[in-house]
Scaffold this motif. Structure first.
Motif, short mmCIF file in Angstrom:
data_model
loop_
_atom_site.label_atom_id
_atom_site.label_comp_id
_atom_site.label_asym_id
_atom_site.label_seq_id
_atom_site.Cartn_x
_atom_site.Cartn_y
_atom_site.Cartn_z
N TYR A 30 60.64 -45.26 -15.56
CA TYR A 30 61.54 -46.06 -14.54
C TYR A 30 60.41 -46.73 -13.48
O TYR A 30 60.86 -47.63 -12.77
N GLU A 33 59.11 -49.74 -14.71
CA GLU A 33 59.99 -50.83 -14.66
C GLU A 33 60.73 -51.33 -13.01
O GLU A 33 60.97 -52.41 -12.85
N ALA A 34 60.70 -50.55 -12.26
CA ALA A 34 60.93 -50.56 -11.13
C ALA A 34 59.85 -51.79 -10.37
O ALA A 34 60.20 -52.43 -9.40
N GLN A 36 58.68 -54.20 -11.53
CA GLN A 36 59.15 -55.68 -11.87
C GLN A 36 60.44 -56.19 -11.11
O GLN A 36 60.87 -57.41 -11.37
N LYS A 37 60.94 -55.25 -10.15
CA LYS A 37 62.19 -55.69 -9.54
C LYS A 37 61.91 -56.42 -8.21
O LYS A 37 60.52 -56.32 -7.92
N PRO A 38 62.42 -57.38 -7.93
CA PRO A 38 62.30 -58.00 -6.65
C PRO A 38 62.31 -56.93 -5.26
O PRO A 38 62.85 -56.12 -5.41
N GLN A 39 61.73 -57.43 -4.27
CA GLN A 39 61.56 -56.66 -3.15
C GLN A 39 62.99 -56.94 -2.31
O GLN A 39 63.48 -57.80 -2.77
N ASP A 41 64.03 -53.80 -3.51
CA ASP A 41 64.47 -53.17 -4.54
C ASP A 41 63.20 -52.19 -4.99
O ASP A 41 63.09 -51.04 -5.14
N ARG A 42 61.98 -52.98 -5.22
CA ARG A 42 60.76 -52.45 -6.02
C ARG A 42 60.25 -51.13 -5.00
O ARG A 42 59.93 -50.12 -5.52
N LEU A 45 63.12 -47.94 -5.00
CA LEU A 45 62.76 -47.43 -6.38
C LEU A 45 61.70 -46.78 -6.37
O LEU A 45 61.56 -45.42 -6.61
#
Length: 181
Positions: A30, A33-34, A36-39, A41-42, A45
């Motif tokens: 997780y 994969e976090a 790869q999220k946009p800010q 959220d990155r 997470l």
């Protein structure tokens, strides 16, 4: 009577140790994969996953490893004859592998806590299956108490490993499929 209590405590802590070893790599996945999220959220997470991993690792996994070992040694003191049996030698070899896996996870944990992530999510998914193979081997050895047919057991473990790897690859293929428009 003492034997049954010690055996019960050993099994409880083995189960919680394995629970930690099964779940901490999942948290690592997780975390990978976090990234790869946009800010924002990155970072949100990532921070939450670090807290979850730290609590799991230090409150459940490490104490369970220590306590299961203490109760295992106690059992061997109560029944020293097990150390003369071949199945126990093989079991202890798998326990050694489990500790090696645990220590490697500790190094990975430390890297992730410092945002030093060197794994892919697919690589970590495969890594996450290590304790499954060890668990199968140990349970069958303890229940059957037979090391003579270790070749069949090894073949079964290799077969299980192949099935797990194929399952991970299939999961990746399904996951990477783009939804049709």
């Amino acid at each position: 009577m003492e034997y049954n209590y010690i055996k019960s405590l050993h099994l409880i802590f083995v189960i919680t140790w394995f629970a930690g070893l099964f779940y901490v790599p999942r948290l690592f996945i997780y975390h990978i994969e976090a990234r790869q999220k946009p800010q924002p959220d990155r970072d949100i997470l990532s921070d939450q996953l670090k807290i979850m991993a730290k609590r799991l690792w230090y409150i459940i996994t490490w104490p369970s490893a220590v306590l299961s070992t203490i109760f295992a040694v106690w059992l061997l003191i109560l029944v020293p004859g097990w150390l003369e049996q071949g199945w126990m030698h093989v079991k202890l070899a798998f326990v050694f592998l489990l500790f090696a896996y645990h220590i490697k996870n500790h190094f990975i944990f430390k890297q992730f806590q410092n945002d030093d992530i060197r794994w892919t999510s697919n690589g970590m998914r495969l890594w996450n299956e290590g304790p499954t193979l060890i668990l199968f081997a140990i349970v069958f050895l303890v229940i059957l108490k037979n090391s003579i047919s270790w070749i069949w057991g090894l073949a079964g473990l290799i077969g299980l490993g192949v099935i797990i790897m194929l399952g991970v690859k299939l999961y990746k293929r399904i996951r990477n499929r783009k939804p049709s428009a």
